[in-house]
Design an enzyme around this catalytic site. Structure first.
Site, PDB file in Angstrom:
ATOM      1  N   ASP A 253      -7.062  -6.976  -3.001  1.00  0.00           N
ATOM      2  CA  ASP A 253      -7.818  -6.903  -1.635  1.00  0.00           C
ATOM      3  C   ASP A 253      -9.072  -7.601  -1.314  1.00  0.00           C
ATOM      4  O   ASP A 253      -9.897  -7.610  -2.504  1.00  0.00           O
ATOM      5  CB  ASP A 253      -7.963  -5.583  -1.402  1.00  0.00           C
ATOM      6  CG  ASP A 253      -8.506  -5.218   0.103  1.00  0.00           C
ATOM      7  OD1 ASP A 253      -7.747  -5.255   1.110  1.00  0.00           O
ATOM      8  OD2 ASP A 253      -9.816  -4.585   0.109  1.00  0.00           O
TER       9      ASP A 253
ATOM     10  N   GLU B 184      -5.598 -11.587  -1.723  1.00  0.00           N
ATOM     11  CA  GLU B 184      -5.948 -11.548  -0.188  1.00  0.00           C
ATOM     12  C   GLU B 184      -7.293 -12.364  -0.114  1.00  0.00           C
ATOM     13  O   GLU B 184      -8.096 -11.888  -0.304  1.00  0.00           O
ATOM     14  CB  GLU B 184      -5.823 -10.206   0.501  1.00  0.00           C
ATOM     15  CG  GLU B 184      -6.121 -10.413   1.933  1.00  0.00           C
ATOM     16  CD  GLU B 184      -6.713  -9.234   2.577  1.00  0.00           C
ATOM     17  OE1 GLU B 184      -6.568  -9.160   3.828  1.00  0.00           O
ATOM     18  OE2 GLU B 184      -7.549  -8.838   1.787  1.00  0.00           O
TER      19      GLU B 184
END
Ligand code: NOJ
Ligand code: CA
Length: 551
Positions: free
Chosen positions: A208, A280
């Site tokens: 993330d 990401e």
């Protein structure tokens, strides 16, 4: 697996399709209105058999106060009771593996919840051993924050804590406290988190908000953005008023990524099971994105390519992107495409239900690993959420800009029954059920040979069986006079040669094929044409896409 590798053979994360499950919204097995891991386990045969995906990426299911629905982790090594327990997680991994499906878990390295024990210790005093695990600074003499950095979810990225009179850094919500990756103890602890899940047999991680793990060590101000429009594909308010060069993606990130990769590589070397690191990182400059594979391909296996989220839905724009992306990839780097996720308006809403079929065909025929967001296989649209049922903190903190991510997180529609087979009919689901449930649900679409679900299943089956689609080369075709709305490309390897043709326009097209190109239709997005030889000209209806075999 590795001993059978041919020169053009690929590992699972290259030839496979990744399916994203947002656990809160997938299937509620215990009837509290919130999806859970037992719900995913119940649906494992849908994922592995009915649909036929190769890997499941689970958004966070760790203990969390849910300020950002799990992206605020208070314990990296457990399961939140809302979602189940470690035993259920283990059972899910075992069930997936028994079916040849891989499990990818979400790893949130940049920030913890403010309720995490590390942060609780850190805030307790200025000389606590955990103080430097987070980023604390004194205010400026006038009491203002140490620099101008803006939080993604609105306001300053600094929050004053009265306990010690200092401010801490948070790139997202004040409840999501940024870890200090410059502290080697933090990095060691986070690598241990990777090991914890690798020891539980996971096949990889979706990492993330990676850009945030490395910031300017001097915490210098971000320059003001004279345009006041962000590089990101949606308007984000005050956040766009600065150029985010100092609060993210400092060069040191590459070393950190390599450290994480080493952990995965050791597990892979030990048992021969390929692991994947998907990152990401919102970068739209393709040569810059390419750097995240690492100088010697020693960082991310797949830095997410979000290009398709930002581009206009037009043949030329998309072809140019794919060509530029292909050309930008470092030698040996593997491409990937994303059409939707839990942070973006659904594809069927962005391009229209008709074009969602074309989008699915594109996603599943391009070269590289596709990531498919749950319910996009049904052509599900965003679900309007009335203000009194709003959940997403982003939408609430930055009103007026349509930033809420609730619409794309609505419950998965399994049946046409009340509450969609997501949760019991007498329980209020955490977000509203889609209004078009009667047509857009798994059961109904399984019974309809022309449904979007039938198309997705056929595309997945075609892709799985096709060496050209899973590992062949990509080459766009173009010639003077090719209509602007048409995108044609060839996928080929030693065994087969396929033509993919997409009509992005709302008018029918006749495309004369170059002499010598003999094609046999394999599949159309309309699912209404039999396999047949294509005469010299290809007739494409509005928003139709086809896959054909080339002689
Ligand atoms: C990106 C995640 O996809 C998003 O849902 C989350 O809010 C932020 N990172 C912060 O973790
Ligand atoms: Ca539940």
């Amino acid at each position: 697996m590795s001993d059978r590798r041919e020169p053009d053979a690929a590992v699972w994360w290259q030839h496979g399709v990744v399916y994203q499950v947002y656990p809160r919204s997938f299937r509620d097995a215990n009837g509290d209105g919130i999806g859970d891991l037992a719900g995913v386990l119940e649906k494992i045969d849908y994922l592995s058999g009915t649909l036929g995906v190769d890997a499941i990426w689970l958004s966070p299911f760790y203990p969390s106060p849910m300020a950002d629905f799990g992206y605020d982790v208070s314990d990296y090594c457990d399961v939140d009771p809302t979602f189940g327990d470690l035993a259920t997680f283990d059972a899910l991994v075992a069930a997936a593996h028994a079916r040849g499906v891989r499990i990818i878990v979400d790893f949130v390295p940049g920030h913890t919840s403010n309720q995490h024990a590390w942060f609780q210790a850190s805030r307790s005093s200025r000389d606590n051993p955990y103080r430097d695990w987070y980023v604390w600074r004194d205010p400026k003499p006038d009491g203002s924050p140490p620099n101008n950095w803006a939080a993604t979810f609105g306001g300053s990225a600094w929050q004053r804590d009265d306990l010690t009179g200092q401010l801490y850094l948070h790139s997202y919500l004040p409840e999501q406290t940024d870890l200090n990756w410059r502290n080697p103890a933090v990095r060691a602890a986070m690598l241990d988190v990777l090991r914890f899940w690798l020891d539980r047999s996971v096949d990889g991680f979706r990492m993330d908000a990676l850009g945030r793990i490395a910031k300017d060590p001097l915490l210098r101000d971000n320059p003001v953005n004279p345009e006041a429009t962000g590089d990101f594909h949606k308007a984000m308010g005050d956040y766009d008023r600065q150029i985010h060069v100092n609060d993210q993606r400092h060069e040191d990130i590459h070393g950190y990524l390599a450290e994480m990769r080493t952990v995965l590589d050791r597990y892979e070397a030990a048992d021969g099971r390929p692991r994947v690191a998907i990152g990401e990182i919102h970068i739209y400059d393709l040569s810059e994105l390419g750097r995240y594979y690492g100088a010697t391909l020693d960082e991310l296996h797949l830095p997410f390519n979000f290009g398709l989220l930002k581009l206009p839905w037009a043949a030329r724009a998309i072809r140019d992107h794919v060509d530029a992306y292909e050309a930008s990839l470092p030698p040996g780097a593997w491409p990937n495409y994303v059409l939707g996720n839990h942070d973006e308006a659904r594809i069927a809403t962005r391009v229209g239900v008709g074009h969602a079929r074309l989008a699915m065909l594109l996603l599943l025929t391009l070269r590289g690993t596709p990531t498919l967001y749950y319910a996009d296989e049904l052509g599900m649209e965003d679900v309007p959420v009335p203000p009194e049922r709003a959940q997403d903190p982003w939408g609430m903190r930055v009103p007026g800009l349509n930033l809420s991510r609730d619409p794309e997180r609505a419950p998965m529609p399994w049946t046409a029954q009340p509450n969609a087979g997501f949760c019991p009919p007498d329980v209020e689901p955490w977000l509203p059920i889609a209004p078009d449930l009667a047509q857009v649900n798994v059961e109904t679409q399984l019974g309809d040979p022309r449904s979007m679900l039938s198309l997705t299943r056929q595309l997945l089956a075609l892709r799985r069986a096709s060496p050209a689609l899973t590992r062949g080369s990509y080459r766009a075709l173009d010639w003077p006079g090719l209509p602007d709305t048409c995108y044609l490309f060839v996928r080929e390897n030693a065994e087969e040669r396929l033509l993919v043709a997409l009509n992005f326009g709302d008018d029918a097209l006749e495309v004369a094929l170059p002499d010598g190109l003999h094609a046999t239709l394999l599949l159309s997005t309309r699912l209404d044409r039999p396999e047949a030889a294509i005469p010299g000209a290809l007739a494409l209806r509005p928003a139709e896409g086809i896959v054909a075999r080339l002689a």
